[in-house]
Design a protein around this motif. Structure first.
Motif, PDB file in Angstrom:
ATOM      1  N   ARG A  68       0.834  -1.211   0.000  1.00  0.00           N
ATOM      2  CA  ARG A  68       0.000   0.000   0.000  1.00  0.00           C
ATOM      3  C   ARG A  68       0.866   1.258   0.000  1.00  0.00           C
ATOM      4  N   TYR A  69       1.653   1.374  -1.040  1.00  0.00           N
ATOM      5  CA  TYR A  69       2.629   2.453  -1.199  1.00  0.00           C
ATOM      6  C   TYR A  69       1.924   3.737  -1.616  1.00  0.00           C
ATOM      7  N   GLN A  70       2.269   4.835  -0.980  1.00  0.00           N
ATOM      8  CA  GLN A  70       1.608   6.111  -1.224  1.00  0.00           C
ATOM      9  C   GLN A  70       2.447   6.982  -2.168  1.00  0.00           C
ATOM     10  N   ASP A  71       1.936   7.132  -3.408  1.00  0.00           N
ATOM     11  CA  ASP A  71       2.667   7.917  -4.401  1.00  0.00           C
ATOM     12  C   ASP A  71       1.725   8.226  -5.566  1.00  0.00           C
ATOM     13  N   GLU A  72       1.636   9.498  -5.948  1.00  0.00           N
ATOM     14  CA  GLU A  72       0.713   9.908  -6.994  1.00  0.00           C
ATOM     15  C   GLU A  72       1.065   9.302  -8.352  1.00  0.00           C
ATOM     16  N   GLU A  73       2.356   9.164  -8.641  1.00  0.00           N
ATOM     17  CA  GLU A  73       2.761   8.578  -9.922  1.00  0.00           C
ATOM     18  C   GLU A  73       2.283   7.132 -10.027  1.00  0.00           C
ATOM     19  N   LEU A  74       2.424   6.393  -8.920  1.00  0.00           N
ATOM     20  CA  LEU A  74       1.948   5.015  -8.913  1.00  0.00           C
ATOM     21  C   LEU A  74       0.428   4.977  -9.073  1.00  0.00           C
ATOM     22  N   TYR A  75      -0.283   5.876  -8.406  1.00  0.00           N
ATOM     23  CA  TYR A  75      -1.741   5.905  -8.519  1.00  0.00           C
ATOM     24  C   TYR A  75      -2.167   6.105  -9.967  1.00  0.00           C
ATOM     25  N   GLU A  76      -1.496   7.000 -10.667  1.00  0.00           N
ATOM     26  CA  GLU A  76      -1.839   7.270 -12.065  1.00  0.00           C
ATOM     27  C   GLU A  76      -1.631   6.023 -12.927  1.00  0.00           C
ATOM     28  N   LEU A  77      -0.543   5.308 -12.676  1.00  0.00           N
ATOM     29  CA  LEU A  77      -0.278   4.084 -13.426  1.00  0.00           C
ATOM     30  C   LEU A  77      -1.345   3.025 -13.145  1.00  0.00           C
ATOM     31  N   ILE A  78      -1.698   2.866 -11.871  1.00  0.00           N
ATOM     32  CA  ILE A  78      -2.702   1.871 -11.492  1.00  0.00           C
ATOM     33  C   ILE A  78      -4.050   2.202 -12.118  1.00  0.00           C
ATOM     34  N   ASP A  79      -4.443   3.465 -12.053  1.00  0.00           N
ATOM     35  CA  ASP A  79      -5.726   3.865 -12.640  1.00  0.00           C
ATOM     36  C   ASP A  79      -5.724   3.638 -14.148  1.00  0.00           C
ATOM     37  N   ALA A  80      -4.602   3.934 -14.785  1.00  0.00           N
ATOM     38  CA  ALA A  80      -4.502   3.726 -16.234  1.00  0.00           C
ATOM     39  C   ALA A  80      -4.593   2.241 -16.576  1.00  0.00           C
ATOM     40  N   ALA A  81      -3.947   1.391 -15.766  1.00  0.00           N
ATOM     41  CA  ALA A  81      -3.977  -0.053 -16.013  1.00  0.00           C
ATOM     42  C   ALA A  81      -5.396  -0.604 -15.912  1.00  0.00           C
ATOM     43  N   LYS A  82      -6.189  -0.041 -15.019  1.00  0.00           N
ATOM     44  CA  LYS A  82      -7.558  -0.524 -14.798  1.00  0.00           C
ATOM     45  C   LYS A  82      -8.545  -0.013 -15.845  1.00  0.00           C
ATOM     46  N   THR A  83      -8.178   1.031 -16.566  1.00  0.00           N
ATOM     47  CA  THR A  83      -9.135   1.641 -17.499  1.00  0.00           C
ATOM     48  C   THR A  83      -8.726   1.526 -18.971  1.00  0.00           C
ATOM     49  N   GLU A  84      -7.461   1.211 -19.251  1.00  0.00           N
ATOM     50  CA  GLU A  84      -6.997   1.115 -20.636  1.00  0.00           C
ATOM     51  C   GLU A  84      -7.634  -0.098 -21.330  1.00  0.00           C
ATOM     52  N   LEU A  85      -8.257   0.110 -22.484  1.00  0.00           N
ATOM     53  CA  LEU A  85      -8.954  -0.960 -23.182  1.00  0.00           C
ATOM     54  C   LEU A  85      -8.075  -1.663 -24.209  1.00  0.00           C
TER      55      LEU A  85
END
Length: 326
Positions: free
Chosen positions: A259-276
């Motif tokens: 549960r690492y806190q970092d905005e760059e990681l959050y952006e990557l995770i969100d992109a991975a979950k939404t990229e089609l």
């Protein structure tokens, strides 16, 4: 939610008829199941809960139990010598890793400490002790059997105790002095955690193996009450691994993790979950695996190896594609 858990309504082949906390759950065949040509053979199935691995095996040998879900590698020689037991070794597409609690643990919030620990660990040692060498080791936060696996540039698989000690000194823990870590594990199989403790001792780190019976262990894991935990994450659902990395996700939802806190990681995770687009999505997952290694969020070990045993009189046992008993 509690009522739904305790008294679930089932349309499957069995339904719950009795649940005694910490002892057993009893299921009865659903004779009104829609597919009458595929009704199960047994009228009742009882799941007994036993934390102690030796006690579970003794129950199988005595005939008290007919199937044992999850043996330890240390029990293979005993089962080999017993003709009444059949066992299977399944390679599961799950990640086994050392997870650093980057949210609740003050020591694990320091990247220098995490890097030092990674440089002291030896994945082959974990594999030998916990999985008898059967596991396929990985250098990323996805197992090599996953289609999303991408090898990071820095797999930190080479042990470097000298550099590790330098990093600990920079972090204010010369020779590991003043660094006290809680290694959370279940009493059912503490072998991996004991390997971790021994490897940390090379740096002078005072690491305590905190063993608890399964229910307490899971509660503490979900509360984030640990510095480090050796645990499994299901890579069949990639979000399970992402949740363990994502500092926005609670320990209860993530089932532990870093549960690492970092905005760059959050952006990557969100992109991975939404990229089609599949190709683009895999590239994002590769970036996440590189990010996790660059910041020493966890120490990846291997896929998870499952060892189950049964009475030799049982037949027709099958496993699904994930390596779970059906």
């Amino acid at each position: 939610m509690e009522n739904a858990t305790r008294t679930p309504v089932s349309s499957g082949k069995y339904f719950l008829v009795e649940w005694v906390d910490g002892q057993y759950c009893k299921f009865e065949r659903n004779d009104d199941y829609w597919d009458q040509d595929n009704l199960p053979y047994y009228k009742y199935i009882v799941y007994n809960f036993m934390d102690d691995a030796a006690s579970r095996l003794m129950a199988l040998q005595s005939g008290e139990a007919q199937a044992l879900i999850s043996n330890t590698v240390a029990q293979l020689s005993t089962m080999d010598a017993d003709d009444s037991i059949t066992y299977v070794i399944e390679q599961q597409n799950n990640l086994q890793a050392v997870w650093f609690n980057c949210t609740e643990s003050e020591a694990m919030q320091d990247e220098r400490v995490r890097e030092a620990i990674c440089l002291a660990l030896d994945a082959a040692g974990f594999n030998a002790v916990a999985f008898g060498g059967y596991a396929e080791e990985t250098d990323a936060c996805f197992p090599k059997s996953s289609p999303l696996y991408a090898s990071p540039e820095n797999g930190y698989r080479e042990v470097n105790l000298e550099r590790a000690k330098e990093l600990l000194s920079e972090a204010g823990y010369p020779n590991g002095e003043g660094l006290h870590l809680s290694l959370l594990c279940s009493t059912s199989d503490p072998s991996s955690t004991e390997v971790l403790q021994a490897q940390l001792e090379q740096l002078g780190i005072d690491a305590t193996v905190d063993q608890y019976e399964q229910a307490t262990y899971l509660t503490m894991l979900r509360n984030g009450e640990y510095d480090i935990n050796v645990g499994m994450a299901d890579s069949w659902d990639p979000s399970a691994i992402l949740n363990r990395l994502d500092g926005r996700v609670s320990a209860a939802t993530a089932q532990g993790g870093a549960r690492y806190q970092d905005e760059e990681l959050y952006e990557l995770i969100d992109a991975a979950k939404t990229e089609l687009d599949e190709t683009a999505r895999k590239e994002i997952y590769a970036e996440i695996q590189q990010f996790a290694n660059d910041h020493f969020i966890c120490y990846p070990l291997s896929n998870y190896v499952r060892i189950d045993s049964y009475s030799s009189e049982l037949t027709g046992l099958t496993y699904d594609l994930r390596g779970w008993p059906d």
